[in-house]
Design a protein around this motif. Structure first.
Motif, PDB file in Angstrom:
ATOM      1  N   GLY A  91      48.347  61.534  97.890  1.00 17.88           N
ATOM      2  CA  GLY A  91      48.056  62.691  97.040  1.00 17.88           C
ATOM      3  C   GLY A  91      48.857  63.897  97.485  1.00 17.88           C
ATOM      4  N   THR A  92      48.683  64.994  96.794  1.00 13.65           N
ATOM      5  CA  THR A  92      49.431  66.209  97.149  1.00 13.65           C
ATOM      6  C   THR A  92      48.897  66.848  98.428  1.00 13.65           C
ATOM      7  N   LEU A  93      47.640  66.553  98.771  1.00 16.45           N
ATOM      8  CA  LEU A  93      47.039  67.053 100.001  1.00 16.45           C
ATOM      9  C   LEU A  93      46.371  65.899 100.734  1.00 16.45           C
ATOM     10  N   GLY A  94      46.314  65.996 102.053  1.00 13.23           N
ATOM     11  CA  GLY A  94      45.654  64.977 102.850  1.00 13.23           C
ATOM     12  C   GLY A  94      44.722  65.614 103.860  1.00 13.23           C
ATOM     13  N   TRP A  95      43.587  64.946 104.107  1.00 12.85           N
ATOM     14  CA  TRP A  95      42.612  65.448 105.074  1.00 12.85           C
ATOM     15  C   TRP A  95      42.986  64.964 106.466  1.00 12.85           C
TER      16      TRP A  95
END
Length: 209
Positions: free
Chosen positions: A56-60
């Motif tokens: 995704g565009t962000l990762g945790w």
């Protein structure tokens, strides 16, 4: 009959076997580009028992120095995360009831001895979007509670292809994985469990883009 907290939905066997196999193949491609890493707890630096990556565009991510957060790049390679597979975006469209697509998909790999303590997903900016979770591979004992640690919990078994949605009043429900049941699925060649968690991180822009 098991009664789950309000806003928590369990959809057994939601993904057919062929879709599960296709998603596992997509996850293999994600891991090639964004290798699994061992996350560490804030402050203590204690390593978690799961290995993880994101798409995704962000990762945790989490580590001792900077704690829980979302970021656009892999913490070890510095490369952007791969895109979320279309099959998972389709799933989000089907079950989320939310008009905007997820920005993050956390990929957790559970070996037979891995666990996940009770926690809330609260590092996101907008709790109006649900959390959509997919189980692949070996069964696990999933525990879900209320929005405070003092609330009672319910435990039930998640099998490969099951989907769980935490939304509405259940968006901030505490949840975790108490144990893995080894050799209960032949989906993953070497055993274990993959959990995919789809999340919207930021608030959608107001008005026309």
């Amino acid at each position: 009959m098991l009664v789950l907290p309000k806003g928590v939905r369990h959809m057994p066997a939601y993904l057919p076997r062929a879709t599960q196999e296709a998603v596992v193949e997509a996850v293999r491609g994600i891991v090639q580009r964004a290798p699994l890493f061992v996350p560490a707890m804030p402050r203590t630096g204690k390593e978690m028992s799961v290995r993880m990556t994101n798409c995704g565009t962000l990762g945790w991510v989490t580590d001792k120095e900077r704690g829980y957060r979302y970021q656009p790049t892999h913490p070890l390679t510095g490369e952007p995360w791969p895109p979320i597979p279309e099959a998972l975006l389709d799933l989000w469209r089907q079950v989320s009831g939310y008009p905007h697509l997820p920005e993050a998909c956390l990929v957790n790999f559970y070996a037979p001895d891995a666990r996940m303590g009770l926690h809330q997903d609260r590092d996101e900016a907008d709790f109006a979007a649900p959390v959509v979770s997919v189980s692949l591979g070996d069964d696990c004992l999933f525990r879900v509670g209320q929005t405070t640690r003092e609330g009672g919990t319910k435990s039930f078994r998640l099998k490969s292809g099951d989907v769980v949605v935490l939304g509405g009043e259940g968006r901030l429900a505490f949840h975790g994985v108490d144990r893995i049941y080894p050799s209960t699925s032949a989906l993953l060649k070497n055993g274990g469990r993959i959990n995919l968690t789809l999340r919207r991180v930021t608030k959608p822009h107001e008005g026309p883009a």
